[in-house]
Design a protein around this motif. Sequence first.
Motif, short mmCIF file in Angstrom:
data_model
loop_
_atom_site.label_atom_id
_atom_site.label_comp_id
_atom_site.label_asym_id
_atom_site.label_seq_id
_atom_site.Cartn_x
_atom_site.Cartn_y
_atom_site.Cartn_z
N UNK A 87 22.96 -22.82 15.77
CA UNK A 87 24.25 -22.46 14.87
C UNK A 87 23.86 -20.98 14.51
N UNK A 88 24.91 -20.13 15.03
CA UNK A 88 24.87 -18.77 14.98
C UNK A 88 25.75 -18.27 13.66
N UNK A 89 25.09 -17.41 12.87
CA UNK A 89 25.84 -16.77 12.02
C UNK A 89 26.12 -15.50 12.13
N UNK A 90 27.45 -15.17 12.40
CA UNK A 90 28.26 -14.08 13.00
C UNK A 90 28.75 -13.16 11.70
N UNK A 91 28.04 -12.00 11.59
CA UNK A 91 28.48 -11.06 10.62
C UNK A 91 28.54 -9.67 11.01
N UNK A 92 28.21 -9.31 12.26
CA UNK A 92 28.59 -7.77 13.01
C UNK A 92 29.89 -7.88 13.48
N UNK A 93 30.66 -6.82 13.40
CA UNK A 93 31.96 -6.77 13.61
C UNK A 93 32.35 -7.23 15.01
N UNK A 94 33.50 -7.69 15.46
CA UNK A 94 33.71 -8.25 16.90
C UNK A 94 34.50 -7.41 17.77
N UNK A 101 27.37 -24.07 17.48
CA UNK A 101 28.35 -23.69 16.65
C UNK A 101 28.13 -22.36 15.66
N UNK A 102 29.47 -21.73 15.51
CA UNK A 102 29.44 -20.65 15.08
C UNK A 102 30.24 -20.34 13.69
N UNK A 103 29.50 -19.67 12.72
CA UNK A 103 30.31 -19.36 11.35
C UNK A 103 30.48 -17.95 11.35
N UNK A 104 31.58 -17.54 10.95
CA UNK A 104 32.20 -16.22 10.86
C UNK A 104 32.08 -15.73 9.45
N UNK A 105 31.50 -14.37 9.27
CA UNK A 105 31.63 -13.92 7.99
C UNK A 105 32.43 -12.81 8.10
N UNK A 106 33.69 -12.60 7.24
CA UNK A 106 34.74 -11.50 7.24
C UNK A 106 33.92 -10.17 7.31
#
Length: 489
Positions: free
Chosen positions: A183-190, A209-214
């Motif tokens: 499960x990846x927590x993504x917070x760097x800009x896409x 699975x992937x969780x996005x932080x704005x």
Amino acid sequence: MTPPAYLPWSTDPAHAHRPCVRDERHQLTYAEFAAWVEAAAGQFAEHGIGRGSVVAVMLPNRVELLVAMAAAWRLGATATPVNPAFTAEEADHQIADAGSALVVNLGPGTPDGGRPSLAADELRRVPVGPALPAARTSPDELALLVYTSGSTGRPKGVMLDHANLEAMTSMMADLMRLTADDHCLLFLPLFHVNAICVSFLSPMRTGSQLTLMSRFTVAGFLDAVERQRPTYFSGVPTIYTMLLAQPRDADFSSVRFAVCGAAPASKELLDAVEERFGFVLAEGYGLTECTCAATSNRWWGERRAGTVGPAFPGVRVEIMGSDGTVLPRGRRGEVVVQGPNVMRGYLNRPEATAETLRGGWLHTGDVGVLDEDGCLRIVDRIKDMIIRGGENIYPKEIETVLLSREGVCEAAVIGQADERFGEVPFAYVALHPGAAVTAEDLVEACTANMARYKVPVGVRILDALPKNPIGKIDKPALRRQHETVTTGA
């Protein structure tokens, strides 16, 4: 024979009902994500998007950004992610330079370069009309145009095809030992290839699975770790420094490892993170032109202190002398790269492409040393680049804005050491005689024409800038002078 369809997300039926991606507003399984992509692709097709088209996506981190990129790929089109912090001038340059036929943004009032646009909230969730033809996307088709600033000022479009993405993410998934349980927590800009490859496509190919932080905030990140229980994430040294500086502790027991890249990290930082939070921090090295990464310390094995690890499997990293010969271990020279992750080239920049890819090598512009075991140590930068909290800033772009201001005769931008961001830009200018320009005027001009992270933290006006014997601005002398002024040494 028609090659099999290439889709850079999991289509394994076993993953269909597994959690795929979530943000503050959406939570999707793999089947639901694929259905949204299919519906949006049909909507794009109605706007004329097809093979060879380019879709610009200018959004903050949210599920719709991933859907829009994947919908472009579903049609054999190319995606170009645009920094949502860009001013209209900066965004319009990328949209136009890429030849974008459609822009996905936040709606009225956001840049579109004068091209047809769709707001993120307008992306179709349910297919309308006849089904799309079967996907025919192949590895040799252009997937991404990721823009990176260059020493000449204007950003260049790095051309990455699906074969590049396939090679990079397969190597990453293997090295990170990802499984469907991750499960990846993504917070760097896409809009950066790091987030796209490390945190989006690599977990997608394994059913993770992937969780996005704005956006990243320390409090929001710690809350997300405790609520979502990620197993890994990717950050830059500035973020880990911010985490160490805050007093609150969180339960990191779900985290197997974390990735650190985009700027050099000290051994002290890596050790402090592991000691306090309990997870391993694996530092890697790369650049957009090699689809994100070329080397990495293995989080599960030996990590060589002070290095960014050995090359990825299938990638060759060497040190080259100024005469074009590969140097023996222990010698200092330019870091060069070969492998399936190396870009196709720069869009419409044949001379820049030939220079960067000369001799069959990707010339990184960084100076490094390989030890006897092939671990790379970065010791300097050839290019005059400033890395502010993981964001690459090229002084020439700022200097161009400063020189466009009436009354400015000379401009030079250097990096100033900063405890939080590592480096920040600082500008020196000289004025034409009689010019009535203040430092505040110049900061305002930069603010109006560039993203905030590029704006100099200060401007100092001199009678003349120092020159070297051939008459060019002497930046090393300027850096020494600046250090003397700021430190009092």
